[in-house]
Structure formats: C-alpha cells, structure tokens
Design a protein around this motif. Structure first.
Motif, PDB file in Angstrom:
ATOM      1  N   LEU A  38       0.853  -1.203   0.000  1.00  0.00           N
ATOM      2  CA  LEU A  38       0.000   0.000   0.000  1.00  0.00           C
ATOM      3  C   LEU A  38       0.881   1.244   0.000  1.00  0.00           C
ATOM      4  O   LEU A  38       2.048   1.196   0.411  1.00  0.00           O
ATOM      5  N   PRO A  39       0.324   2.392  -0.453  1.00  0.00           N
ATOM      6  CA  PRO A  39       1.136   3.616  -0.509  1.00  0.00           C
ATOM      7  C   PRO A  39       1.699   3.993   0.856  1.00  0.00           C
ATOM      8  O   PRO A  39       1.070   3.761   1.898  1.00  0.00           O
ATOM      9  N   LEU A  40       2.919   4.564   0.854  1.00  0.00           N
ATOM     10  CA  LEU A  40       3.603   4.908   2.098  1.00  0.00           C
ATOM     11  C   LEU A  40       2.883   6.028   2.852  1.00  0.00           C
ATOM     12  O   LEU A  40       3.109   6.221   4.051  1.00  0.00           O
ATOM     13  N   PRO A  43      -1.028   6.239   7.153  1.00  0.00           N
ATOM     14  CA  PRO A  43      -0.433   6.284   8.495  1.00  0.00           C
ATOM     15  C   PRO A  43      -0.395   4.896   9.141  1.00  0.00           C
ATOM     16  O   PRO A  43      -1.191   4.004   8.788  1.00  0.00           O
ATOM     17  N   ALA A  44       0.507   4.750  10.086  1.00  0.00           N
ATOM     18  CA  ALA A  44       0.752   3.460  10.727  1.00  0.00           C
ATOM     19  C   ALA A  44      -0.500   2.916  11.400  1.00  0.00           C
ATOM     20  O   ALA A  44      -0.779   1.717  11.322  1.00  0.00           O
ATOM     21  N   GLU A  45      -1.302   3.795  12.083  1.00  0.00           N
ATOM     22  CA  GLU A  45      -2.460   3.260  12.800  1.00  0.00           C
ATOM     23  C   GLU A  45      -3.532   2.766  11.822  1.00  0.00           C
ATOM     24  O   GLU A  45      -4.240   1.796  12.103  1.00  0.00           O
ATOM     25  N   VAL A  46      -3.582   3.380  10.638  1.00  0.00           N
ATOM     26  CA  VAL A  46      -4.544   2.890   9.641  1.00  0.00           C
ATOM     27  C   VAL A  46      -4.091   1.516   9.130  1.00  0.00           C
ATOM     28  O   VAL A  46      -4.877   0.577   8.980  1.00  0.00           O
ATOM     29  N   ARG A  47      -2.791   1.388   8.905  1.00  0.00           N
ATOM     30  CA  ARG A  47      -2.245   0.084   8.504  1.00  0.00           C
ATOM     31  C   ARG A  47      -2.615  -0.982   9.534  1.00  0.00           C
ATOM     32  O   ARG A  47      -3.037  -2.085   9.187  1.00  0.00           O
TER      33      ARG A  47
END
Lengths: 341, 334
Positions: A38-40, A43-47
């Motif tokens: 997925l695109p960088l 954000p980490a919490e969404v990942r």
C-alpha cells in the motif's frame, strides 16, 4: 480393492489436516506484510486497522480454525448451493477471501482453471501420446538411428529449461517470422478469446501451439525415457521368448505381451505427474502470459495474499495425495501379482 | 522308434555365429542330426556347448543380430525351415514345433491369465473362436494333469507352483498337436520330486500323442531314463551320437567318458572328491581347425592340434568325432 480404497481414503484425512497445518504455520512464519504494497502515505495506525480487519489480530490457532471452517465447511456448502440452486441455512457464510482482490479464492481458482487445463493439460496429453510410441520403438530398435535421435532430443528436452525454449520460440515465431506470415504465432495467450467458429478455433490452436509444444517436449522427454527403460527391462525376459515360440507376430509380442508389462511403472509415473498439470507450469505460464493457476499463485505470493497462497498450495497438496492413491490403485489393477486385500 | 522311417527333422551342416564386441563367437559349428517321427533325442553337454543355441537357431528364435546363421539346412517334413519367410516360420513355431523352456517361473507372462496364454496359439494357428479355444485349453490343462482345469484357466501364473507352471508351458507347447517338441532343460529349475513328475508326464504324453521330442539337458541321469538316442555336444559340435544303451555301455569319445565319470555314484566311496572335468569349455572365435576338446583331453596327441575330427562311425548307429580309438587304445587310422 474397495476395502483398500476406503481405508486409504480415510487415511488421507489426517494426512491432509497435517499438511494444511504445516502450510499454515510456514506461511505465518514468513515475514510478509499484506499492507506492504500500500502507498507509504497511509499512516501506521490505519495500517494496523487494515491488518486487524484482515483478521491478523487473532491468535494463530483461531486463524487456523477459521480457515479450516471456511475451507472444509463453508466452501463445499457454497458449491452445493450453486450446483443444485438451493439455499442451505441462511446462505450467509464467510468464505476464504483473497486479501488483494477481495474475491473468494475458490472463485478465482475456478476462473483460472480452464486456461491451465487447456494449455498445461493439453501439453501433458500430447507429451504422453508422443512419448509412449517413441519409447516403445526406441527400445525395440535399441541403438538404431531412431533410438539415438530420440535419446538426443530427450536429453535436450529434459535439460534445456522451459523458459529458454519458450523464449527461443517466441523470438523465432513471434518476432523473426513476419506478422502476416502463416507461421507467425502469438506470443501472448489471449484468455478472453472465445471459440465461436472455425476461424476463432484456428486462432485458439495457434495461440496454444507454442506453450503446448514447450511443455509437451519436456513431458515427452521424461516419459519416453521411462517407457524406453521399462520396455528394455521386459524385452529380454523369458516370457517374450515364449510368446515368440508360440508363433505370435512381432506386433502381438511387442504391443500385447511386452507393452502391457512395461506400462505398469509408466502409468504410475504418468498418474503422479497429473497434479503438476493442475499446479500449472508456473514458469511457462509466465513466459506465454497464460493467466492460469501458476500465474495466480505467483501473483498471490508477490502480493503477500496469504489466504490465496494457503488455499492454492493446499489444493495442490490434495491433488498430489489423491493421485498417489490413484497410482496405487492403478498398480493393483494393472499388475495381477499385487493384491491389496 | 521305427528304423528307416523318413526323419521328421533333418539338420545338416548348421552353422550359427554371434557377432559380439569382442569378435565373433562360433556357437554352432556344422551340426548335423536327424530326428525320426516319435523319437526322443536327448542332447547333452555342459553350459556353453551350443545345445540350446542349436535348437533355437533351427527355429529362428535367436535374436538376429547378434546371431547369424551362416549356413546349413534344416528340413522339417521335407521343407527347409531356414529358407522360410518370417511369416511361414511363425506358422511352424508353436503349431508344428512346440517349445518348453528352462525356467517356468519366468517363461509365462505375469499379467495374463494362464487361459489367455494357452488360447493364444490355438486361436492363431487353429483358427478357433474364443469358446472353442477355451474348451480346448481346459482339455489341455487336464491332459497335463492340472485338476479343476476350467477354474484354473482364469488364474494368473503367480498362482501356480513351479511344477504346475511347467505343466502349463507343456500344455501351451502341445496345444496345436506339434510333430516335434523341443524341451530346453525343462526340469533344471525344478526340485527333484517335481522333476520326476514332469519326466513321467512327458513319457506318458509321448505315448499318447506320438510326437518326436528333443530333450536338452546337462543331466545324464535324466537322459538315461527317457531318451531313445543321445547326442553329446561340445564346443558347438556333435562329438558323439548313439542309442542311449550303447552310449552308456560303450562311450567312445573322451568327453563323453569324462562326463559319465563325473556322475557321483550312489554305491561308491563317500570320502572321494566329486570328479570334474578340468578347465573351461572354449569360446570359439573362428571355424575350428583342431579338436576343441584337446586342451582338456588326457588322450590328446599331435593330430588333434592339426585337424578337427569329423564324425566317424565305429559301428552302425554310433558316431564319434575323435582320432583316438578306445577299442584298440591307439590312434585311429584314416
């Protein structure tokens, strides 16, 4: 024989459960991240939430259990519903779903199966049909020019990898040969092509020629060697002399007496090779852009699509176990000396 | 055996050569013999003496190449077999000349029923349909002493014992009422009691059916009990040939004598070592110009190295190929 078959079938249940567990654990050990592609900017919490939504937050035994339920109960029920057009329960079941495409894995497999069976399956059939007569005749005329040529071609077919022969053929028949020539062949297999009339059937044949030839050569090289060796083992035996002493013609001696005996090991080899057909010739499918099962598996691995890879690998395992059983049963049918009961 | 009857099989000057990587091997060197109708001819000799090869070459069962028949004539019922086409020869094999081989454990095809294998020549040579062939096959099994023949036709070779399989082989060989039966060491692979049974069976069948038999063996004891006439082979040649009584009573060739001496005696002293013939049978790379037995022969003298002895007839019906005359204890003249 029936008893034996039933017993063997029952034994496959623990075997397959064990295999599925091993596959599951191995894939779980792999350091792959389904959100890695997925695109960088995400954000980490969404990942993390995406991972949770894919079920990765659960402990491993729960995830394995859910896959088992989905694969062994929900999917078969689903197939039954579709086949007989009925609804069992409320018809709302969780299916094994691909992470990358969000569509059920079994549907993907059914979608890809025809291409693989057409191209890879056909190449296997062609390979076997060529290999058996070549093997028989090579053995009968051992060390003749026919046998020597056959041996040479087999060595080439067996040792030159399909990605080389495939690309070589593409270079010759798709690029060097002019596009309007009769001998031009398409280098990309068009899956959407539908056979409706003679012309479109002709095109289907044209686009199958190269992949079928490449794989067929490889299969024929292997099987003809088995066939030749098995014929040679039998040709020197006493019963062949007896058959000749009875005044039978060479054709009967060779194609009835010797062939029937020689086929026993070869049939086993052929049966054991069938799962590989379903597995698709991964490399050849890539070379000719045939979007079959091998293609699907490669795509799944690249996208870290664990449910897809898990399910596909397991289906291959089922086929291998199943065709092993078929080979054993065939052995019992072909060789009267083997009794399973 | 009726004396003077026209022979059913007349072999003259048969020569068979194998071409191998190490050169030629002359396995059969000018072999001549006759077989009268109904006669039982025993052929003896040690391994490699050319007895099997002789019989195989006269009916075209040797793989060619490496084998090659260099000359000679094989008259079967007045027709030269060696001049026949492959098809004509196939019509003779299995119908008018039957074969029984040494090892019954491997001589039958393991994946076909015994019934199928007996019916094959019947259908090919006698033009029988399946039903007739089946009935005849059952008769044949009964003839060779296999009980419950009808049921056993459906069995596979591995369901029979060695002796029973040899009976099946005999049934196949006899299926089309052959005039000649060639039995190539048919009892060698069987244990002694079964051997005796097979010998009895063959004796009995011979009386019933009246065919001529060529019985190849290296067992002189078997020959003594069954044959009318004996032919001793060495180095691809016939070295002595006589009626069975004459041969045992009055062996003329040093090789025959040596063979007879190797037989252990039941009444003799136990402590004695078994007698052997020293040395090996020779491999023969060309047409022999000297006696092939001379290196192992205690009686050999200078002439044996210069010439190959032809068959000589010291008395009627007794031929021997040797320059030494055992009667006089000196060299033969002429």
């Amino acid at each position: 024989m029936l008893n034996y078959t039933i017993r063997r079938l029952l034994f496959t249940i623990p075997t397959l459960l064990f295999i599925s567990l091993i596959i599951f654990l191995l894939l779980d050990l792999a350091p792959s991240d389904p959100t890695g592609n997925l695109p960088l900017s995400i954000p980490a919490e969404v990942r993390e939430q995406i991972r949770q939504s894919l079920g990765l937050g659960e402990p491993i035994h729960i995830r394995y259990y859910k896959w088992l339920v989905q694969f062994f109960i929900n999917e078969p029920l689903n197939i039954i519903e579709q086949m007989f057009d009925i609804t069992i329960g409320d018809g709302d079941r969780l299916r094994v779903t691909s992470w990358s495409t969000r569509s059920p894995v079994v549907d993907l497999v059914l979608e890809r199966m025809p291409q693989t069976l057409w191209v890879v399956g056909m190449s296997y059939v062609v390979g076997v049909l060529i290999a058996i007569p070549i093997g028989v005749y090579s053995a009968y005329r051992q060390y003749s020019w026919f046998d020597q040529t056959g041996t040479f071609i087999s060595m080439v077919g067996f040792s030159v990898p399909t990605f080389f022969t495939g690309v070589l053929l593409i270079v010759i028949f798709s690029t060097i040969v002019p596009t309007d020539s009769f001998f031009w062949l398409p280098s990309i297999y068009d899956t959407t092509h539908k056979v409706t009339d003679l012309a479109s059937f002709g095109f289907q044949i044209r686009q199958m020629i190269m992949p079928v030839f490449v794989l067929g050569l490889f299969n024929a090289a292997q099987i003809s060697r088995y066939m030749r060796a098995s014929m040679l083992d039998n040709l020197g035996l006493d019963y062949v002399r007896t058959a000749r002493a009875k005044g039978l013609t060479e054709n009967v001696v060779l194609l009835v007496h010797v062939l029937r005996n020689s086929l026993i090991p070869v049939v086993t080899v052929i049966a054991l090779g069938i799962p590989q057909v379903f597995g698709g010739a991964i490399i050849t499918e890539q070379v000719f852009k045939v979007n079959g099962l091998g293609h699907l598996l490669i795509g799944g691995i690249e996208a870290a699509d664990i449910p897809l890879v898990q399910t596909l690998t397991f289906i291959f395992a089922v086929l291998i176990v199943f065709f092993n059983l078929i080979a054993d049963i065939l052995y019992g049918i072909l060789d009267p000396r083997i009794r399973y009961d | 055996m009726p004396d003077g009857a026209a022979p059913i099989l007349e072999v003259s000057d048969l020569k068979t050569v194998f071409t191998t990587r190490g050169g030629e091997v002359h396995a059969v060197n000018a072999v001549s013999f006759e077989l009268a109708p109904g006669e039982l001819l025993g052929v003896v000799g040690e391994s490699g003496s050319g007895k099997s090869v002789t019989m195989m070459s006269l009916i075209g069962l040797l793989p060619m190449p490496p084998a090659e028949i260099r000359g000679g004539q094989v008259l079967f019922d007045g027709v030269d077999i060696l001049k026949m086409t492959d098809d004509e020869l196939r019509d003779v094999r299995g119908s008018r000349i039957g074969f029984v081989f040494q090892d019954p454990m491997t001589s039958l095809n393991p994946v076909f029923t015994v019934g199928f294998q007996i019916m094959e020549p019947l259908r090919k040579h006698m033009g029988m349909n399946k039903k007739q062939a089946r009935a005849r096959a059952a008769e044949l099994l009964e003839l060779v002493g296999i009980p419950e023949a009808d049921a056993r036709l459906r069995d596979f070779p591995h369901q029979f014992s060695g002796g029973m399989r040899q009976r099946v082989m005999i049934a196949i060989a006899l299926s089309c009422d052959p005039k000649v039966l060639i039995a190539d060491e048919p009892t060698t692979a069987l244990d002694v009691t079964i051997q005796a049974q097979i010998l009895e069976l063959v004796k009995e069948l011979r009386l019933k059916l009246g065919m001529a038999i060529i019985w190849i063996t290296h067992d002189l004891g078997v020959i003594a009990g069954i044959a009318d006439r004996v032919m001793v082979m060495y180095g691809g040649q016939v070295v002595e040939q006589a009626k069975v009584k004459d041969l045992f009573a009055d062996p003329q060739h040093p090789y025959t004598r040596a063979l007879l001496e190797t037989l252990p005696s039941v009444t003799g002293k136990r402590s004695e070592r078994l007698k052997t013939i020293e040395g090996q049978p020779p491999a023969i790379p060309e047409q022999p110009t000297s006696c092939s037995f001379r290196e192992r022969c205690s009686l050999a003298f200078d002439r044996c190295a210069r010439e190959n002895p032809a068959l000589y007839q010291p008395q009627k019906g007794h031929d021997v190929a040797c320059f030494w005359d055992v009667k006089t204890g000196g060299p033969r003249d002429g």
